[in-house]
Design an enzyme around this catalytic site. Structure first.
Site, PDB file in Angstrom:
ATOM      1  N   ASP A  45     107.976  44.061  35.529  1.00  0.00           N
ATOM      2  CA  ASP A  45     107.370  42.884  36.155  1.00  0.00           C
ATOM      3  C   ASP A  45     107.941  41.617  35.516  1.00  0.00           C
ATOM      4  O   ASP A  45     107.657  40.504  35.962  1.00  0.00           O
ATOM      5  CB  ASP A  45     105.839  42.931  36.102  1.00  0.00           C
ATOM      6  CG  ASP A  45     105.296  42.943  34.695  1.00  0.00           C
ATOM      7  OD1 ASP A  45     106.089  43.079  33.743  1.00  0.00           O
ATOM      8  OD2 ASP A  45     104.067  42.828  34.548  1.00  0.00           O
ATOM      9  N   SER A  46     108.793  41.801  34.502  1.00  0.00           N
ATOM     10  CA  SER A  46     109.567  40.680  33.951  1.00  0.00           C
ATOM     11  C   SER A  46     110.510  40.108  35.004  1.00  0.00           C
ATOM     12  O   SER A  46     111.077  39.031  34.803  1.00  0.00           O
ATOM     13  CB  SER A  46     110.344  41.122  32.715  1.00  0.00           C
ATOM     14  OG  SER A  46     111.120  42.273  32.998  1.00  0.00           O
ATOM     15  N   ASP A  84     106.937  48.837  36.846  1.00  0.00           N
ATOM     16  CA  ASP A  84     105.679  48.295  36.338  1.00  0.00           C
ATOM     17  C   ASP A  84     104.650  48.171  37.444  1.00  0.00           C
ATOM     18  O   ASP A  84     104.963  47.713  38.555  1.00  0.00           O
ATOM     19  CB  ASP A  84     105.902  46.893  35.760  1.00  0.00           C
ATOM     20  CG  ASP A  84     106.184  46.903  34.273  1.00  0.00           C
ATOM     21  OD1 ASP A  84     105.660  47.793  33.575  1.00  0.00           O
ATOM     22  OD2 ASP A  84     106.911  46.008  33.817  1.00  0.00           O
ATOM     23  N   LYS A 114     104.741  52.299  34.964  1.00  0.00           N
ATOM     24  CA  LYS A 114     104.325  51.850  33.639  1.00  0.00           C
ATOM     25  C   LYS A 114     103.114  50.944  33.821  1.00  0.00           C
ATOM     26  O   LYS A 114     103.064  50.165  34.761  1.00  0.00           O
ATOM     27  CB  LYS A 114     105.456  51.108  32.924  1.00  0.00           C
ATOM     28  CG  LYS A 114     105.072  50.590  31.525  1.00  0.00           C
ATOM     29  CD  LYS A 114     106.279  50.248  30.680  1.00  0.00           C
ATOM     30  CE  LYS A 114     106.940  48.913  30.977  1.00  0.00           C
ATOM     31  NZ  LYS A 114     106.042  47.745  30.877  1.00  0.00           N
ATOM     32  N   GLU A 116     100.176  48.512  31.663  1.00  0.00           N
ATOM     33  CA  GLU A 116      99.720  47.878  30.424  1.00  0.00           C
ATOM     34  C   GLU A 116      98.254  48.223  30.164  1.00  0.00           C
ATOM     35  O   GLU A 116      97.453  48.272  31.097  1.00  0.00           O
ATOM     36  CB  GLU A 116      99.867  46.353  30.520  1.00  0.00           C
ATOM     37  CG  GLU A 116     101.314  45.892  30.641  1.00  0.00           C
ATOM     38  CD  GLU A 116     101.449  44.378  30.608  1.00  0.00           C
ATOM     39  OE1 GLU A 116     100.451  43.675  30.322  1.00  0.00           O
ATOM     40  OE2 GLU A 116     102.571  43.898  30.862  1.00  0.00           O
ATOM     41  N   GLU A 182     105.183  47.032  22.404  1.00  0.00           N
ATOM     42  CA  GLU A 182     105.864  45.741  22.383  1.00  0.00           C
ATOM     43  C   GLU A 182     105.328  44.881  21.246  1.00  0.00           C
ATOM     44  O   GLU A 182     104.112  44.712  21.105  1.00  0.00           O
ATOM     45  CB  GLU A 182     105.660  45.037  23.738  1.00  0.00           C
ATOM     46  CG  GLU A 182     106.298  43.659  23.823  1.00  0.00           C
ATOM     47  CD  GLU A 182     106.418  43.119  25.254  1.00  0.00           C
ATOM     48  OE1 GLU A 182     106.078  43.841  26.209  1.00  0.00           O
ATOM     49  OE2 GLU A 182     106.863  41.961  25.391  1.00  0.00           O
TER      50      GLU A 182
END
Ligand code: KIV
Ligand code: NA
Length: 264
Positions: A45-46, A84, A114, A116, A182
């Site tokens: 999502d970066s 993400d 992925k 978070e 991270e």
């Protein structure tokens, strides 16, 4: 070469071997990194910051993530492609997470997602895994939560190391095939890695994790500005592209391009 699957990454951890992961958001970078032997491609999502020009990862939508995912899976032949779950696409319930992940797999053709978050999301990880969706957990600094965490800060220092271990164990018990960390102190990351049987992936988490990940524009020097301490630049792509564009512009203005060899 055979496609990289989650069990290959798990075998790497057992064998004490390492693997590499890079972000990718389009077909050419996916092809290039895949052919270079990068085992895992992350449609991060970066892309929100690094492709779309947003200030944070929060604005990117599931529809946008699907477009990038489809491009990356079109370019990748061997790598495991992970996408993400963007902010807002999974928090409400395991049902919402399944619906979003199914879209990433059905329309984006990715192989895994992925997500978070810590132990709180163990039920979601369990539901996804039961539904046939492999989950890479993402703990430590989680950019989608930057407004709760108070900006980009190292997580899991001192007394918070145990919480991070507990989070990782809960997520792995629920079925996570890997745990990404991270901005975590190296000793905490090593303790997390030792506490779980599945591979770990680090970004700013020292050198003991099974894998490492970097954002490709950081790794290749496409981006300017302040780099995080964990970034190593392996090329100066921005200079290479700027030189090419400048030379092209000059040749067009001076009439050198197109030459006879470019002319019908
Ligand atoms: O979106 C992203 O790029 C990530 C990092 C961990 C590389 O999640
Ligand atoms: Na991300």
């Amino acid at each position: 070469a055979a496609k990289v699957r989650t069990h290959h990454l798990q075998a790497a951890k057992r064998a004490g071997e390492k693997f590499a992961m890079l972000t990718a958001y389009d077909q050419y970078t996916a092809q290039i990194f895949d052919e270079a032997g990068i085992e895992v491609l992350l449609v991060g999502d970066s892309a929100s910051n690094n492709v779309l020009g947003n200030e944070t990862s929060l604005p990117i939508t599931l529809d946008e993530m699907i477009v990038f995912s489809r491009a990356v899976t079109a370019g990748a032949k061997r790598a495991l492609v992970v996408a993400d779950l963007p902010f807002g696409s999974y928090e409400q319930s395991p049902e919402q997470a399944i619906a979003s992940s199914v879209r990433l797999m059905k329309e984006g053709l990715v192989h895994a997602v992925k997500m978070e978050g810590g132990a709180y999301y163990a039920p979601t990880v369990r539901a996804l895994t039961q539904a046939g969706i492999p989950v890479m957990a993402h703990i430590g600094f989680t950019p989608q939560a930057e407004h709760v965490l108070g900006g980009y800060r190292v997580q899991g220092r001192g007394e918070f190391a145990q919480t991070m271990i507990d989070d990782a164990v809960a997520l792995v018990d629920a079925g996570a095939f890997a745990v990404l960390m991270e901005m975590v102190p190296a000793d905490t990351a090593a303790a997390v890695d030792a506490a779980i049987a599945v591979p770990t992936v680090g970004i700013g988490a020292g050198n003991t994790t099974t894998g490492q990940v970097l954002v490709w524009q950081d790794m290749a020097g496409l981006r300017t500005g302040k780099m995080a301490k964990f970034v190593k630049q392996y090329a100066q792509m921005r200079t290479i592209l700027a030189d090419a564009a400048r030379e092209y512009g000059e040749e067009v203005r001076s009439g050198v391009f197109p030459g006879p060899e470019h002319t019908f």
